[in-house]
Each structure stands twice: as structure tokens, then as C-alpha cells.
Design an enzyme around this catalytic site. Sequence first.
Site, mmCIF file in Angstrom:
data_model
loop_
_atom_site.group_PDB
_atom_site.id
_atom_site.type_symbol
_atom_site.label_atom_id
_atom_site.label_comp_id
_atom_site.label_asym_id
_atom_site.label_seq_id
_atom_site.Cartn_x
_atom_site.Cartn_y
_atom_site.Cartn_z
ATOM 1 N N CYS A 1 0.828 -1.206 0.000
ATOM 2 C CA CYS A 1 0.000 0.000 0.000
ATOM 3 C C CYS A 1 0.868 1.264 0.000
ATOM 4 C CB CYS A 1 -0.983 -0.043 1.173
ATOM 5 S SG CYS A 1 -2.413 1.031 0.974
ATOM 6 N N HIS A 2 0.884 2.032 1.092
ATOM 7 C CA HIS A 2 1.730 3.225 1.182
ATOM 8 C C HIS A 2 3.169 2.888 1.591
ATOM 9 C CE1 HIS A 2 -2.097 5.444 1.122
ATOM 10 N NE2 HIS A 2 -1.380 6.500 0.790
#
Length: 184
Positions: free
Chosen positions: A113-114
Site C-alpha cells: 500500500c503506502h
Amino acid sequence: MSALQQANALIIVNNWGIEETELTRPLRDLRKAGANVTLAAPSFDEVETVKHDRYEGEKVKPDALLEDVKAEDYDMLIVPGGTCNVDRLRITPKAISLAQEFAKAKKPIAAICHGPWLLVNAGLTSGKTLTSCRYIAADIENSGGVYRDQEVLIDDSQEWRLITSRKPDDLDAFVDAIESTLGD
């Protein structure tokens, strides 16, 4: 004893803002498979996770302080997402240096994800092909990385393995890739 049962994995997080399942799935699945997993955070306060960056999630006790862990003691680095988690982690000197040390030692790094934001700030994405949540695709490309929208992506270039995934829906493939890498 299998290679996975002898593996030592390090998960690094900030003390709050981690996407719950992006931490708990790798942590618990790897431990269930027999791997030694250390969760490191800036303090021994409970790690406060969130669901979808806004709803309160589970709290998890860290095993070690971020400042005390060393790349040489682990076989893999894992970076969960969560916007607030990685936004702070990516400007934390110890987190940056750990990522750089893992890459320099040719040890695998997994980020979801991030999570790849940390790798952008650590200068590790140039020339790598990876995926992430779509919100940081431009950051990856601006840092010299090649962004692909895929469930899981494994890049073995530059003599170290990078495993990346986009979001919680991709956790099965992400954890499988981690287990496969540690089990080799």
C-alpha cells in the site's frame, strides 16, 4: 526445520496509523508458519492500527524499539501501509537507514500500500518495478521507479528482492510471496 521456521523477519511501523490488516496478517501468518517475527516501533507504547485510515483498529504491542534493531539480525524487512504510518516512517532517519541497509546487504524488502513511500525516501526505487496504492504511483515514477497496477510484484533487479502489493485485498498474494521468499 524448514527455512521459513528459521527465518527472522522485521516489521517496522510508527506507533499509530497503520492499516490494521497490513500489519496483523503478515505478523500473525508468518508467526503461525513458524517464522521469528519482530515488530519494531519508535516506542513501546501500543501500536494503534486503523481500518481504512479512519476507523479505530486493533492495538498491538511492539517487540522492540526501532532504534535498537539492526538489519544484520534479520532476513527480511516488511513495511505495512497506512497513510499516517508511512508518512511519518518515511521521514524517520532510522527507518530510512534500515531500508538502505537491507538493500545494501541484498536482503529482501516487502512493502504494501503506502509502504513503498519509505523506499522512495530511502532512494531505493530508482530502476525497480513495483506496485503500491494508486495514491503514490506518481511518487514512485518521479523517484525513477516503474509503477505497475498488479496484485503483487516481485522485482529481483539490483541484486535484492523487492516484494510489493497494492492494498489489503492483495494480502493473500503478498503474504504468500513473503513466505515463499523466506522459505527458499
